[in-house]
Design a protein around this motif. Structure first.
Motif, PDB file in Angstrom:
ATOM      1  N   ILE A  23      26.472  35.453  26.042  1.00 28.76           N
ATOM      2  CA  ILE A  23      26.044  35.690  27.424  1.00 28.76           C
ATOM      3  C   ILE A  23      27.168  36.361  28.203  1.00 28.76           C
ATOM      4  O   ILE A  23      26.937  37.302  28.961  1.00 28.76           O
ATOM      5  CB  ILE A  23      25.612  34.369  28.091  1.00 28.76           C
ATOM      6  N   SER A  24      28.387  35.908  28.030  1.00 23.26           N
ATOM      7  CA  SER A  24      29.514  36.494  28.747  1.00 23.26           C
ATOM      8  C   SER A  24      29.655  37.984  28.425  1.00 23.26           C
ATOM      9  O   SER A  24      29.864  38.801  29.324  1.00 23.26           O
ATOM     10  CB  SER A  24      30.809  35.772  28.372  1.00 23.26           C
ATOM     11  N   ARG A  25      29.557  38.321  27.167  1.00 20.71           N
ATOM     12  CA  ARG A  25      29.701  39.724  26.764  1.00 20.71           C
ATOM     13  C   ARG A  25      28.618  40.598  27.392  1.00 20.71           C
ATOM     14  O   ARG A  25      28.884  41.719  27.803  1.00 20.71           O
ATOM     15  CB  ARG A  25      29.646  39.862  25.240  1.00 20.71           C
ATOM     16  N   ARG A  26      27.403  40.084  27.454  1.00 18.07           N
ATOM     17  CA  ARG A  26      26.313  40.867  28.038  1.00 18.07           C
ATOM     18  C   ARG A  26      26.476  41.056  29.542  1.00 18.07           C
ATOM     19  O   ARG A  26      25.887  41.943  30.119  1.00 18.07           O
ATOM     20  CB  ARG A  26      24.971  40.231  27.717  1.00 18.07           C
ATOM     21  N   ALA A  27      27.284  40.213  30.181  1.00 22.95           N
ATOM     22  CA  ALA A  27      27.570  40.350  31.612  1.00 22.95           C
ATOM     23  C   ALA A  27      28.901  41.078  31.839  1.00 22.95           C
ATOM     24  O   ALA A  27      29.387  41.139  32.962  1.00 22.95           O
ATOM     25  CB  ALA A  27      27.608  38.974  32.267  1.00 22.95           C
ATOM     26  N   ASP A  28      29.492  41.629  30.776  1.00 24.82           N
ATOM     27  CA  ASP A  28      30.785  42.306  30.835  1.00 24.82           C
ATOM     28  C   ASP A  28      31.888  41.399  31.375  1.00 24.82           C
ATOM     29  O   ASP A  28      32.777  41.835  32.101  1.00 24.82           O
ATOM     30  CB  ASP A  28      30.707  43.589  31.676  1.00 24.82           C
ATOM     31  N   LEU A  29      31.839  40.123  31.014  1.00 22.88           N
ATOM     32  CA  LEU A  29      32.894  39.174  31.383  1.00 22.88           C
ATOM     33  C   LEU A  29      33.863  39.034  30.222  1.00 22.88           C
ATOM     34  O   LEU A  29      33.480  39.201  29.064  1.00 22.88           O
ATOM     35  CB  LEU A  29      32.285  37.807  31.717  1.00 22.88           C
ATOM     36  N   PRO A  30      35.121  38.705  30.512  1.00 18.21           N
ATOM     37  CA  PRO A  30      36.104  38.580  29.430  1.00 18.21           C
ATOM     38  C   PRO A  30      35.919  37.302  28.630  1.00 18.21           C
ATOM     39  O   PRO A  30      35.400  36.310  29.143  1.00 18.21           O
ATOM     40  CB  PRO A  30      37.438  38.537  30.193  1.00 18.21           C
ATOM     41  N   ASP A  31      36.357  37.344  27.364  1.00 17.18           N
ATOM     42  CA  ASP A  31      36.441  36.111  26.593  1.00 17.18           C
ATOM     43  C   ASP A  31      37.678  35.352  27.079  1.00 17.18           C
ATOM     44  O   ASP A  31      38.371  35.806  28.005  1.00 17.18           O
ATOM     45  CB  ASP A  31      36.493  36.391  25.093  1.00 17.18           C
ATOM     46  N   PHE A  32      37.985  34.188  26.495  1.00 19.02           N
ATOM     47  CA  PHE A  32      39.072  33.362  27.014  1.00 19.02           C
ATOM     48  C   PHE A  32      40.415  34.080  26.880  1.00 19.02           C
ATOM     49  O   PHE A  32      41.255  34.038  27.785  1.00 19.02           O
ATOM     50  CB  PHE A  32      39.084  32.004  26.301  1.00 19.02           C
ATOM     51  N   ASP A  33      40.635  34.769  25.763  1.00 11.89           N
ATOM     52  CA  ASP A  33      41.874  35.519  25.587  1.00 11.89           C
ATOM     53  C   ASP A  33      41.968  36.641  26.620  1.00 11.89           C
ATOM     54  O   ASP A  33      43.024  36.861  27.220  1.00 11.89           O
ATOM     55  CB  ASP A  33      41.954  36.079  24.168  1.00 11.89           C
ATOM     56  N   GLY A  34      40.871  37.335  26.831  1.00 15.37           N
ATOM     57  CA  GLY A  34      40.851  38.411  27.820  1.00 15.37           C
ATOM     58  C   GLY A  34      41.084  37.894  29.236  1.00 15.37           C
ATOM     59  O   GLY A  34      41.789  38.521  30.033  1.00 15.37           O
ATOM     60  N   LEU A  35      40.496  36.741  29.540  1.00  8.27           N
ATOM     61  CA  LEU A  35      40.701  36.117  30.848  1.00  8.27           C
ATOM     62  C   LEU A  35      42.179  35.761  31.032  1.00  8.27           C
ATOM     63  O   LEU A  35      42.769  36.027  32.084  1.00  8.27           O
ATOM     64  CB  LEU A  35      39.835  34.860  30.976  1.00  8.27           C
ATOM     65  N   THR A  36      42.779  35.188  30.007  1.00  8.63           N
ATOM     66  CA  THR A  36      44.189  34.815  30.073  1.00  8.63           C
ATOM     67  C   THR A  36      45.048  36.042  30.332  1.00  8.63           C
ATOM     68  O   THR A  36      45.899  36.050  31.227  1.00  8.63           O
ATOM     69  CB  THR A  36      44.631  34.134  28.756  1.00  8.63           C
ATOM     70  N   ARG A  37      44.817  37.102  29.575  1.00  5.83           N
ATOM     71  CA  ARG A  37      45.617  38.325  29.729  1.00  5.83           C
ATOM     72  C   ARG A  37      45.400  38.955  31.109  1.00  5.83           C
ATOM     73  O   ARG A  37      46.351  39.465  31.715  1.00  5.83           O
ATOM     74  CB  ARG A  37      45.295  39.313  28.613  1.00  5.83           C
ATOM     75  N   THR A  38      44.176  38.911  31.623  1.00  2.00           N
ATOM     76  CA  THR A  38      43.893  39.465  32.948  1.00  2.00           C
ATOM     77  C   THR A  38      44.647  38.702  34.031  1.00  2.00           C
ATOM     78  O   THR A  38      45.293  39.299  34.899  1.00  2.00           O
ATOM     79  CB  THR A  38      42.373  39.418  33.232  1.00  2.00           C
ATOM     80  N   VAL A  39      44.588  37.371  33.982  1.00  3.05           N
ATOM     81  CA  VAL A  39      45.264  36.549  34.987  1.00  3.05           C
ATOM     82  C   VAL A  39      46.776  36.731  34.890  1.00  3.05           C
ATOM     83  O   VAL A  39      47.458  36.891  35.917  1.00  3.05           O
ATOM     84  CB  VAL A  39      44.848  35.065  34.860  1.00  3.05           C
ATOM     85  N   VAL A  40      47.313  36.728  33.688  1.00  2.00           N
ATOM     86  CA  VAL A  40      48.753  36.922  33.509  1.00  2.00           C
ATOM     87  C   VAL A  40      49.165  38.292  34.060  1.00  2.00           C
ATOM     88  O   VAL A  40      50.184  38.418  34.753  1.00  2.00           O
ATOM     89  CB  VAL A  40      49.149  36.762  32.028  1.00  2.00           C
ATOM     90  N   GLY A  41      48.365  39.313  33.782  1.00  5.89           N
ATOM     91  CA  GLY A  41      48.668  40.653  34.276  1.00  5.89           C
ATOM     92  C   GLY A  41      48.658  40.726  35.796  1.00  5.89           C
ATOM     93  O   GLY A  41      49.521  41.370  36.405  1.00  5.89           O
ATOM     94  N   LYS A  42      47.706  40.060  36.421  1.00  6.26           N
ATOM     95  CA  LYS A  42      47.625  40.057  37.889  1.00  6.26           C
ATOM     96  C   LYS A  42      48.821  39.346  38.511  1.00  6.26           C
ATOM     97  O   LYS A  42      49.326  39.768  39.542  1.00  6.26           O
ATOM     98  CB  LYS A  42      46.332  39.377  38.353  1.00  6.26           C
ATOM     99  N   LEU A  43      49.247  38.246  37.908  1.00  6.56           N
ATOM    100  CA  LEU A  43      50.315  37.447  38.488  1.00  6.56           C
ATOM    101  C   LEU A  43      51.712  37.959  38.114  1.00  6.56           C
ATOM    102  O   LEU A  43      52.686  37.652  38.798  1.00  6.56           O
ATOM    103  CB  LEU A  43      50.172  35.981  38.062  1.00  6.56           C
ATOM    104  N   GLY A  44      51.811  38.703  37.030  1.00  8.06           N
ATOM    105  CA  GLY A  44      53.089  39.273  36.630  1.00  8.06           C
ATOM    106  C   GLY A  44      54.124  38.246  36.198  1.00  8.06           C
ATOM    107  O   GLY A  44      55.302  38.408  36.481  1.00  8.06           O
ATOM    108  N   SER A  45      53.701  37.226  35.515  1.00  6.95           N
ATOM    109  CA  SER A  45      54.614  36.179  35.069  1.00  6.95           C
ATOM    110  C   SER A  45      55.288  36.571  33.757  1.00  6.95           C
ATOM    111  O   SER A  45      54.622  36.701  32.729  1.00  6.95           O
ATOM    112  CB  SER A  45      53.851  34.869  34.877  1.00  6.95           C
ATOM    113  N   GLU A  46      56.583  36.752  33.801  1.00  6.01           N
ATOM    114  CA  GLU A  46      57.323  37.098  32.577  1.00  6.01           C
ATOM    115  C   GLU A  46      57.246  35.975  31.549  1.00  6.01           C
ATOM    116  O   GLU A  46      57.132  36.229  30.350  1.00  6.01           O
ATOM    117  CB  GLU A  46      58.779  37.402  32.911  1.00  6.01           C
ATOM    118  N   LYS A  47      57.311  34.725  32.012  1.00  5.26           N
ATOM    119  CA  LYS A  47      57.223  33.585  31.093  1.00  5.26           C
ATOM    120  C   LYS A  47      55.888  33.579  30.359  1.00  5.26           C
ATOM    121  O   LYS A  47      55.818  33.306  29.164  1.00  5.26           O
ATOM    122  CB  LYS A  47      57.385  32.269  31.856  1.00  5.26           C
ATOM    123  N   ALA A  48      54.808  33.884  31.086  1.00  6.71           N
ATOM    124  CA  ALA A  48      53.482  33.893  30.461  1.00  6.71           C
ATOM    125  C   ALA A  48      53.350  35.047  29.474  1.00  6.71           C
ATOM    126  O   ALA A  48      52.736  34.896  28.419  1.00  6.71           O
ATOM    127  CB  ALA A  48      52.398  33.957  31.530  1.00  6.71           C
TER     128      ALA A  48
END
Length: 120
Positions: free
Chosen positions: A31-56
């Motif tokens: 269902i997520s893919r059909r709505a063009d939503l990220p999987d859990f790994d994609g969500l993690t990478r998106t949030v990390v990218g937005k926040l710019g956390s070097e540790k993450a």
């Protein structure tokens, strides 16, 4: 309540709790893919990218799990900021393309929680 005529019947108290921010409904990747939503790994990478956390970023490169990375992000930025980024990343780009009656595991059934589910 049913969102599709032959879809699952979701108890109204769960919908109310969702509206109050106490319940999150998880859907499978199909269902997520059909709505063009990220999987859990994609969500993690998106949030990390937005926040710019070097540790993450380092944690991703080490192969740490998303749960560990989100825990570290919460410690670094606070729960409110992480929630805001998650909600932003999970806004559906489009409505899922779900053929009628194709929710096979729920089709025509009454939803019931697993035996270990705590009542709200």
């Amino acid at each position: 309540m049913r969102f599709l005529p032959d879809g699952p019947r979701i108890p109204s108290h769960l919908l109310s709790q969702r509206n109050e921010g106490n319940v999150i409904f998880f859907c499978g990747a199909w269902i997520s893919r059909r709505a063009d939503l990220p999987d859990f790994d994609g969500l993690t990478r998106t949030v990390v990218g937005k926040l710019g956390s070097e540790k993450a970023v380092e944690a991703i490169e080490r192969g740490d799990g998303s749960d560990q990375i989100f825990n570290a992000l919460v410690r670094e930025f606070g729960q409110h900021e992480i929630d805001r980024e998650i909600y932003g990343a999970l806004k559906a780009i489009k409505a899922p393309d779900l053929p009628p009656g194709d929710l096979r595991s729920f089709k025509g059934s009454e939803w019931s929680p697993p035996a270990s589910h705590n009542k709200l």
